[in-house]
Design a protein around this motif. Structure first.
Motif, mmCIF file in Angstrom:
data_model
loop_
_atom_site.group_PDB
_atom_site.id
_atom_site.type_symbol
_atom_site.label_atom_id
_atom_site.label_comp_id
_atom_site.label_asym_id
_atom_site.label_seq_id
_atom_site.Cartn_x
_atom_site.Cartn_y
_atom_site.Cartn_z
ATOM 1 N N LEU A 90 0.835 -1.200 0.000
ATOM 2 C CA LEU A 90 0.000 0.000 0.000
ATOM 3 C C LEU A 90 0.874 1.257 0.000
ATOM 4 C CD1 LEU A 90 -2.951 0.855 -0.048
ATOM 5 C CD2 LEU A 90 -2.939 0.820 2.455
ATOM 6 N N ASP A 91 2.056 1.171 0.599
ATOM 7 C CA ASP A 91 2.989 2.305 0.566
ATOM 8 C C ASP A 91 3.468 2.575 -0.860
ATOM 9 O OD1 ASP A 91 2.781 2.566 3.326
ATOM 10 O OD2 ASP A 91 4.501 1.251 3.704
ATOM 11 N N GLU A 92 3.668 1.506 -1.634
ATOM 12 C CA GLU A 92 4.073 1.661 -3.032
ATOM 13 C C GLU A 92 2.950 2.318 -3.848
ATOM 14 O OE1 GLU A 92 7.150 0.657 -4.181
ATOM 15 O OE2 GLU A 92 7.668 0.093 -2.121
ATOM 16 N N ILE A 93 1.722 1.933 -3.557
ATOM 17 C CA ILE A 93 0.581 2.518 -4.266
ATOM 18 C C ILE A 93 0.475 4.007 -3.965
ATOM 19 C CG2 ILE A 93 -1.950 2.487 -4.409
ATOM 20 C CD1 ILE A 93 -1.787 -0.556 -3.887
ATOM 21 N N ARG A 94 0.707 4.370 -2.710
ATOM 22 C CA ARG A 94 0.669 5.795 -2.342
ATOM 23 C C ARG A 94 1.757 6.581 -3.073
ATOM 24 N NH1 ARG A 94 0.151 3.664 3.034
ATOM 25 N NH2 ARG A 94 -2.011 3.832 3.772
ATOM 26 N N LEU A 95 2.937 5.991 -3.192
ATOM 27 C CA LEU A 95 4.067 6.687 -3.809
ATOM 28 C C LEU A 95 3.876 6.892 -5.311
ATOM 29 C CD1 LEU A 95 7.083 4.973 -1.987
ATOM 30 C CD2 LEU A 95 6.400 7.378 -1.810
ATOM 31 N N ASP A 96 3.244 5.925 -5.970
ATOM 32 C CA ASP A 96 3.120 5.998 -7.432
ATOM 33 C C ASP A 96 1.767 5.442 -7.860
ATOM 34 O OD1 ASP A 96 3.487 6.207 -10.133
ATOM 35 O OD2 ASP A 96 5.361 5.055 -10.199
ATOM 36 N N PRO A 97 0.685 6.193 -7.647
ATOM 37 C CA PRO A 97 -0.641 5.667 -7.996
ATOM 38 C C PRO A 97 -0.794 5.369 -9.483
ATOM 39 C CG PRO A 97 -0.773 7.937 -7.161
ATOM 40 C CD PRO A 97 0.632 7.491 -6.990
ATOM 41 N N ALA A 98 -0.156 6.137 -10.342
ATOM 42 C CA ALA A 98 -0.303 5.921 -11.789
ATOM 43 C C ALA A 98 0.227 4.553 -12.202
ATOM 44 C CB ALA A 98 0.421 7.022 -12.553
ATOM 45 N N ALA A 99 1.303 4.104 -11.570
ATOM 46 C CA ALA A 99 1.876 2.795 -11.896
ATOM 47 C C ALA A 99 1.054 1.649 -11.342
ATOM 48 C CB ALA A 99 3.306 2.709 -11.355
ATOM 49 N N HIS A 100 0.047 1.983 -10.513
ATOM 50 C CA HIS A 100 -0.753 0.949 -9.855
ATOM 51 C C HIS A 100 -2.240 1.069 -10.204
ATOM 52 C CE1 HIS A 100 2.971 1.001 -7.456
ATOM 53 N NE2 HIS A 100 2.711 -0.273 -7.238
ATOM 54 N N ALA A 101 -2.530 1.619 -11.371
ATOM 55 C CA ALA A 101 -3.929 1.788 -11.781
ATOM 56 C C ALA A 101 -4.620 0.452 -12.051
ATOM 57 C CB ALA A 101 -4.000 2.668 -13.025
ATOM 58 N N HIS A 102 -3.839 -0.610 -12.156
ATOM 59 C CA HIS A 102 -4.382 -1.949 -12.416
ATOM 60 C C HIS A 102 -4.159 -2.880 -11.230
ATOM 61 C CE1 HIS A 102 -0.129 -2.043 -13.201
ATOM 62 N NE2 HIS A 102 -0.131 -3.348 -13.327
ATOM 63 N N VAL A 103 -3.804 -2.327 -10.079
ATOM 64 C CA VAL A 103 -3.431 -3.135 -8.917
ATOM 65 C C VAL A 103 -4.523 -3.082 -7.861
ATOM 66 C CG1 VAL A 103 -1.755 -3.430 -7.051
ATOM 67 C CG2 VAL A 103 -0.972 -2.820 -9.354
ATOM 68 N N LEU A 104 -4.905 -4.262 -7.372
ATOM 69 C CA LEU A 104 -5.820 -4.409 -6.249
ATOM 70 C C LEU A 104 -5.048 -4.987 -5.073
ATOM 71 C CD1 LEU A 104 -8.655 -6.078 -8.328
ATOM 72 C CD2 LEU A 104 -8.743 -3.755 -7.415
ATOM 73 N N LEU A 105 -5.391 -4.564 -3.876
ATOM 74 C CA LEU A 105 -4.715 -5.036 -2.670
ATOM 75 C C LEU A 105 -5.749 -5.661 -1.749
ATOM 76 C CD1 LEU A 105 -1.782 -3.464 -0.843
ATOM 77 C CD2 LEU A 105 -3.809 -3.991 0.522
ATOM 78 N N MET A 106 -5.462 -6.859 -1.301
ATOM 79 C CA MET A 106 -6.419 -7.631 -0.515
ATOM 80 C C MET A 106 -5.853 -7.883 0.884
ATOM 81 S SD MET A 106 -8.202 -11.144 -1.842
ATOM 82 C CE MET A 106 -6.602 -11.946 -2.069
ATOM 83 N N ARG A 107 -6.694 -7.670 1.877
ATOM 84 C CA ARG A 107 -6.311 -7.956 3.264
ATOM 85 C C ARG A 107 -7.443 -8.698 3.969
ATOM 86 N NH1 ARG A 107 -3.407 -2.445 5.618
ATOM 87 N NH2 ARG A 107 -1.544 -2.499 4.266
ATOM 88 N N THR A 108 -7.127 -9.234 5.136
ATOM 89 C CA THR A 108 -8.116 -9.948 5.931
ATOM 90 C C THR A 108 -7.943 -9.557 7.389
ATOM 91 O OG1 THR A 108 -8.840 -12.140 6.644
ATOM 92 C CG2 THR A 108 -6.514 -11.897 6.138
ATOM 93 N N LEU A 109 -9.022 -9.654 8.145
ATOM 94 C CA LEU A 109 -8.926 -9.443 9.585
ATOM 95 C C LEU A 109 -8.617 -10.742 10.329
ATOM 96 C CD1 LEU A 109 -11.728 -6.830 10.411
ATOM 97 C CD2 LEU A 109 -9.317 -6.476 9.901
ATOM 98 N N SER A 110 -8.453 -11.839 9.579
ATOM 99 C CA SER A 110 -8.141 -13.118 10.225
ATOM 100 C C SER A 110 -6.825 -13.047 10.977
ATOM 101 C CB SER A 110 -8.089 -14.236 9.179
ATOM 102 O OG SER A 110 -9.369 -14.483 8.649
ATOM 103 N N LYS A 111 -5.784 -12.511 10.348
ATOM 104 C CA LYS A 111 -4.477 -12.436 11.004
ATOM 105 C C LYS A 111 -4.390 -11.226 11.932
ATOM 106 C CE LYS A 111 -4.124 -15.760 8.206
ATOM 107 N NZ LYS A 111 -4.602 -17.071 8.675
ATOM 108 N N PHE A 112 -5.285 -10.273 11.742
ATOM 109 C CA PHE A 112 -5.420 -9.159 12.677
ATOM 110 C C PHE A 112 -5.801 -9.695 14.061
ATOM 111 C CE2 PHE A 112 -7.923 -5.620 14.519
ATOM 112 C CZ PHE A 112 -7.069 -4.549 14.307
#
Length: 369
Positions: free
Chosen positions: A202-224
């Motif tokens: 998610l830090d990479e997406i913040r730094l360069d949103p244009a390079a990540h226009a096709h990127v989805l990031l998935m998380r879960t609360l299971s390991k939380f």
């Protein structure tokens, strides 16, 4: 005459169901669960809150409250949206459904999370697993070749990976993300183990949103710390998330799941302290395992540790079977992954538990070796 079983797809009949081990009477260290429960005062407060819910009503706007709370929790970047799933498993299935165009392919490093392949198969997509290197790093050349040849609809990159527990080299990941974007495919960064990792994409997406226009990031609360609640979430460009959200079943997240998650986020500091304790225990466990004769252990950025037991024929699994059974006889259940992929021959996966859990697990491992 047609029998009822003949109505079931042959490929489904040939599949193996996702196996959940029977842990009754055993120390359960096979599923990467948080070993710490809620403090008694929070248990009571949560119970009172759940008891007041209108269970006679379908889930409503409370789901929007949860999305807003998660957006604040992760500091959702501008232009990104968020959708909820009944665990990451459902999100993976929804992605397969949304991308099920004729000839569509899914690519992922192997070994990796089994649901990428299973969901692809069930939805009728072709799955291509690209073997990792012998030390469980991305084979960049092979991955780039697969992207070029297969033109995958979805490229899954678990960060860190399961069951190998490692983070990929960032420069390699950036090049794979760029290659997948150049051919018009989606990248799904699976951050199920983010609470224990040293870096988030998610830090990479913040730094360069244009390079990540096709990127989805998935998380879960299971390991939380909420494995029993079954709640995952998907982050990505708003236009992409809006399309995937169309295949989500209505009311897929129950009012109980939703309220538990909201309660946990309101007490995120408690879960952050638990994650810090698990990270410290992981480092201590890795050090002890490194001193243990008869095993090879790999670094971990998750709440699990992958090790290989020494001895036995190369490429076989009998030695891992024997150690696994020995630990089980001593009351400790871990995961025998030696049959999951040829690269995992003689490997076991250990969940990081509490200090007491880990001491008991280590002793069972010593005796079983």
């Amino acid at each position: 005459m047609t029998a009822p079983l003949d109505r079931i797809r042959p490929d489904v009949q040939a599949m193996h169901a996702y196996a959940v081990q029977d842990a009754r009477g055993l120390l359960k260290l096979d599923a990467m669960e948080n070993p710490y429960g809620l403090p008694p005062a929070l248990q009571a407060a949560l119970g009172e809150r759940l008891g007041a819910l209108a269970l006679n009503r379908y889930p409503g706007a409370r789901g929007d409250d949860l999305k807003a709370a998660l957006a604040a929790h992760v500091q959702l970047p501008e232009g990104q949206a968020l959708m909820l799933g009944n665990g990451s498993d459902e999100l993976i299935g929804l992605l397969s459904m949304a991308c099920d165009l004729p000839g569509a392919t899914v690519v992922a490093p192997a070994p990796g999370f089994v649901m990428y392949a299973m969901s692809a198969q069930l939805q009728g997509l072709r799955y291509v697993g690209v073997p990792l290197t012998a030390d469980f790093e991305l084979d960049e050349a092979a991955m780039l070749a697969a992207i070029e040849k297969e033109k995958p609809a979805i490229l899954y990159l678990a960060y860190p990976n399961n069951p190998t527990a490692n983070l990929w080299d960032r420069e390699v990941v950036r090049r794979l993300v760029a290659a997948q974007g150049a051919q018009g495919g989606l990248v799904v960064m699976d951050e199920a183990y983010q609470p224990f990792a040293s870096h988030s994409w998610l830090d990479e997406i913040r730094l360069d949103p244009a390079a990540h226009a096709h990127v989805l990031l998935m998380r879960t609360l299971s390991k939380f710390g909420l494995a029993g609640v079954r709640l995952g979430y998907l982050i990505g460009p708003a236009a992409l998330v809006a399309q995937i959200d169309k295949v989500r079943p209505p009311y897929n997240v129950s009012v109980l799941n939703c309220e538990c998650a909201l309660f946990a986020l309101e007490h995120a500091d408690v879960f952050a302290q638990q994650a810090a304790a698990i990270r410290a225990e992981r480092d201590a466990l890795l050090a002890r395992l490194a001193d243990l004769p008869g095993v090879k252990v790999w670094p971990s950025d998750a709440n699990m540790v992958l090790l290989r037991v020494q001895g036995g024929a190369q490429g076989a699994h009998e030695r891992a079977d024997a150690v696994f059974e020995g630990m089980k006889q001593r009351g400790v259940l871990v995961k025998n992954v030696s049959r999951m992929h040829p690269l995992l021959a003689q490997c076991l996966r250990l969940t990081v538990g509490s200090a007491e859990d880990n001491a008991r697990m280590l002793e069972a491992l010593r005796q079983s070796l």
